[in-house]
Scaffold this active site. Structure first.
Site, PDB file in Angstrom:
ATOM      1  N   ASP A 204      -0.256  -2.031  -3.572  1.00 22.02           N
ATOM      2  CA  ASP A 204      -1.203  -1.250  -2.790  1.00 22.02           C
ATOM      3  C   ASP A 204      -1.369  -1.856  -1.405  1.00 22.02           C
ATOM      4  O   ASP A 204      -0.433  -2.470  -0.882  1.00 22.02           O
ATOM      5  CB  ASP A 204      -2.539  -1.183  -3.543  1.00 22.02           C
ATOM      6  CG  ASP A 204      -3.218   0.169  -3.405  1.00 22.02           C
ATOM      7  OD1 ASP A 204      -3.658   0.470  -2.285  1.00 22.02           O
ATOM      8  OD2 ASP A 204      -3.307   0.909  -4.393  1.00 22.02           O
ATOM      9  N   HIS A 267      -8.137   0.548   0.067  1.00 23.08           N
ATOM     10  CA  HIS A 267      -7.681   1.227  -1.147  1.00 23.08           C
ATOM     11  C   HIS A 267      -7.330   0.250  -2.261  1.00 23.08           C
ATOM     12  O   HIS A 267      -7.688   0.442  -3.421  1.00 23.08           O
ATOM     13  CB  HIS A 267      -6.457   2.058  -0.762  1.00 23.08           C
ATOM     14  CG  HIS A 267      -5.956   2.987  -1.812  1.00 23.08           C
ATOM     15  ND1 HIS A 267      -4.938   2.673  -2.676  1.00 23.08           N
ATOM     16  CD2 HIS A 267      -6.318   4.256  -2.114  1.00 23.08           C
ATOM     17  CE1 HIS A 267      -4.690   3.697  -3.466  1.00 23.08           C
ATOM     18  NE2 HIS A 267      -5.508   4.670  -3.151  1.00 23.08           N
ATOM     19  N   SER A 443      -4.975   8.333  -7.509  1.00 17.94           N
ATOM     20  CA  SER A 443      -4.944   6.894  -7.274  1.00 17.94           C
ATOM     21  C   SER A 443      -6.052   6.183  -8.025  1.00 17.94           C
ATOM     22  O   SER A 443      -5.950   5.000  -8.323  1.00 17.94           O
ATOM     23  CB  SER A 443      -5.089   6.581  -5.780  1.00 17.94           C
ATOM     24  OG  SER A 443      -3.859   6.602  -5.128  1.00 17.94           O
TER      25      SER A 443
END
Length: 685
Positions: A204, A267, A443
């Site tokens: 990520d 994220h 996600s």
């Protein structure tokens, strides 16, 4: 093409990797008095419905349109300049071999020069050009380089983004606790497994310091986060002033394009919190696998990440060698890829190769299905083989509006992904201090399943992808249609309980008498026999040994009988293994194997001019399986013609006014000899 990490909503997951949408709270807000993360009965509460307002102890979250993720046509998306060359076998000098394969072709097709050659492994190399390739040029370069001697494939490196949307609807932790009817019910799994002794690699944007994750306001390592790696090879996208290094810190994935500046998503921190946020600390949120360790594998930077870097992260995270990098001392048991490409495309060869290598080592690869509201099978890497692909559901058990979808053969499973509260940083561009925020998207769904896989691997470390998939499918909760949500909604509690029960069953099975497996199918040459379980244990690894008259001949769950098996009796011994236990069972023998049957799908024919003095020909017809020999007999009015035993026959005066046909006889060892006759033809007088 590219993969991006995004900071807000997208309706499509492309070959751009973006972090799923966040709508962050103001910088000085925290979440006080959150429920205890310990799995006690007093933590129930009511299910969160679509209309439930946000809790008063959280600030209002701003789903600002300005935070929208860029589309695949944004000028900020890096142009296609890199070709990944995969060789048939390891090269002594992979960089030189790759440059030789690409340089001349790139010059002829696009007047492009090689500027960088970066080996990924001894048989896979990324070659970067100084000129952007159009789609047509990319296709031409790929085709010509693939034709070079020793090259297995050439693939344009795409750009990935994390899957995202900014739809924010639900209260926190409905996805983890027993309060949400369609959550994972992870807290009910914790008395059996909390994910201890497992490592989940999170490919990520990296990680930021967070007291509820790293146990610190300043350090990115600690708490439930172990040392990882930064795989971003281009400093322009890394944002940290350098290329690959051992520091997986998320420095912010903000960027500016024609729409203005896009804020950082954090994220990777949000995804990591879903998996393994600290529990029992009196504040914040709880991870689905609260004792698992997160290994941050930074592959997504400003605007996304290159497929080249994602592949390197997969290989390194699985403990496999990557050219120029140190060996990973703590390989992951599970890899989470909350990323994807926004353009429909098949799984690329290099990506599939990396996934295959990881799963061959027993690593479970979990991938977000994508947020394009389209069929999951169209988007990479969710459409790669050997992955567990995950769609997103909401607190009402419905497929989220943005989520990609598919039946069980296209989408493995779904999980909570809509309105998920987790750890973030408060900075709008660079990191400031820790906080919490909601995000929505596949996600967010994928890390729930990655964490459940960690719970299972903690109980039984030898589980393979096929076994974890089997458990997830068998224990999924109904609600969302299986035509859209794969096998249903993932359930941590029933998955862990089923595995635990299977291990207990394995203990019992190890002392059970034989005879629990039988053979199904007709014992005849050419037919296939199967080992059928009267009692099968989910997730157990089974081995099969077939024997002919007591002598071993083959392995595998099925056996196709050959001529060598004629008149013999067949048996199968099945051995099961799970969690250190093993047991075996031998079937009863079959009856003697009979001869096979040669099946006719097209009759023989006689062709030609049917007149005295002319020669006519016979066709064999079509048979299955293919006979080993053929013989012919020509017939006059249905009776044999003396000496007429070849595939051709010259008509005589005796044939005038008569009907001529041909009989073809076929034979094969182990099969019953069979005949068929053509239709007849009248011979002119």
């Amino acid at each position: 093409m590219s993969w991006r990490v995004g900071t807000a909503a997208i309706a499509a997951l492309s070959l751009v990797i973006l972090p799923l949408s966040i709508s962050s709270a103001t910088a000085d807000d925290t979440v006080p008095d959150t429920p205890s993360a310990s799995p006690s009965a007093s933590e129930s509460g009511s299910p969160v419905a679509t209309a439930t307002p946000e809790p008063t102890d959280l600030p209002a979250l701003d789903p600002s349109p300005s935070a929208a993720a860029p589309t695949a046509t944004d000028p900020s998306e890096p142009a296609t300049k890199t070709i990944i060359v995969t060789f048939d076998k390891a090269q002594s000098d992979p960089a030189e071999a790759a440059q030789a394969a690409v340089a001349k072709v790139a010059d002829q097709v696009a007047d492009a020069r090689v500027t960088k050659v970066a080996p990924i492994t001894d048989s896979m190399v990324a070659v970067t050009l100084d000129t952007t390739l159009t789609a047509a040029e990319s296709a031409q370069v790929e085709s010509q380089v693939s034709d070079a001697k020793g090259v297995r494939a050439a693939d344009t490196a795409r750009w990935f983004r994390p899957t995202m949307t900014n739809d924010i609807y639900y209260n926190y932790l409905w996805n983890v606790t027993n309060a949400g009817i369609y959550g994972t019910h992870a807290e009910s799994a914790w008395p059996i497994s909390t994910g201890a002794n497992t490592v989940v690699g999170v490919i990520d944007t990296g990680i930021t310091a967070h007291p509820d994750l790293t146990g610190s306001d300043t350090s990115v390592i600690g708490g439930n986060v172990i040392a990882g790696y930064d795989f971003i090879s281009d400093p322009a996208f890394a944002g940290d002033g350098n290329g690959r290094d051992s520091d997986p810190t998320d420095t912010g994935d903000f960027y500016t394009d024609r729409l203005g500046q896009h804020t950082s998503s954090w994220h990777g921190t949000h995804v990591s919190g879903i998996i393994a946020a600290l529990t029992g600390n009196g504040a914040g949120v709880a991870g689905v696998a609260p004792d698992a360790k997160v290994e941050p594998l930074r592959a997504l930077g400003r605007g996304g990440g290159s497929e080249t870097d994602v592949i390197a992260a997969i290989l390194w995270g699985a403990g496999l060698p990557v050219k120029g990098l140190p060996t990973n001392s703590r390989p992951a048991q599970v890899l989470n890829l909350s990323l994807g490409n926004t353009d429909p495309s098949p799984c690329g060869g290099p990506m599939q190769s990396a996934i295959d290598d990881a799963t061959a080592k027993g690593v479970i690869v979990v991938v977000a299905a994508g947020n394009s509201s389209a069929a999951a099978r169209k988007y990479s890497p969710a459409n790669c083989r050997n992955v567990i692909s995950v769609g997103s559901t909401n607190s009402a058990g419905q497929l989220a509006s943005y989520s990609n979808y598919g039946g069980p053969t296209e989408l493995t499973i779904s999980a909570p992904g809509d309105g998920i509260l987790s750890t973030i940083n408060r900075g709008s561009t660079t990191a400031t201090y820790a906080g919490y925020s909601y995000m929505s998207g596949t996600s967010m769904a994928a890390p729930h399943v990655a964490a459940i896989a960690a719970l299972l691997k903690s109980v039984e470390p030898t589980l393979l992808t096929s076994q974890v998939t089997e458990i997830l499918r068998a224990t999924a909760k109904a609600g969302c249609s299986k035509s859209a949500c794969g096998s249903g909604i993932a359930q941590a509690n029933t998955a862990v309980a089923t595995l635990s029960s299977n291990i207990q069953s394995a203990e019992t099975a190890s002392t059970e008498p034989t005879g629990t497996f039988t053979i199904t199918g007709t014992p005849r040459v050419g037919s296939t026999l199967s080992a059928s379980a009267a009692r099968s244990i989910v997730s157990a690894a089974y081995g099969y040994e077939w024997s002919r008259n007591g002598a071993p001949i083959a392995s595998g769950p099925t056996l196709t009988l050959t001529a060598a098996d004629a008149n013999a009796v067949i048996q199968v011994r099945v051995t099961g293994k799970l969690a250190g236990y093993s047991w075996s069972s031998e079937s009863s023998p079959t009856s003697a194997v009979g001869p096979g049957i040669l099946s006719k799908s097209k009759s023989p024919t006689a062709t030609g001019t049917f007149r005295a003095g002319k020669t006519v020909s016979a066709s064999k017809g079509t048979w299955s399986p293919s006979p080993s020999s053929y013989s012919y007999r020509w017939l006059r009015n249905g009776k044999s013609i003396s000496g007429a035993t070849k595939s051709k026959y010259k008509l005589t005066s005796k044939d005038r006014g008569k009907k001529i046909s041909v009989r073809v006889t076929v034979s094969k060892p182990g099969y019953t000899t069979t005949s068929a006759t053509s239709s007849s033809h009248s011979v002119k007088r």
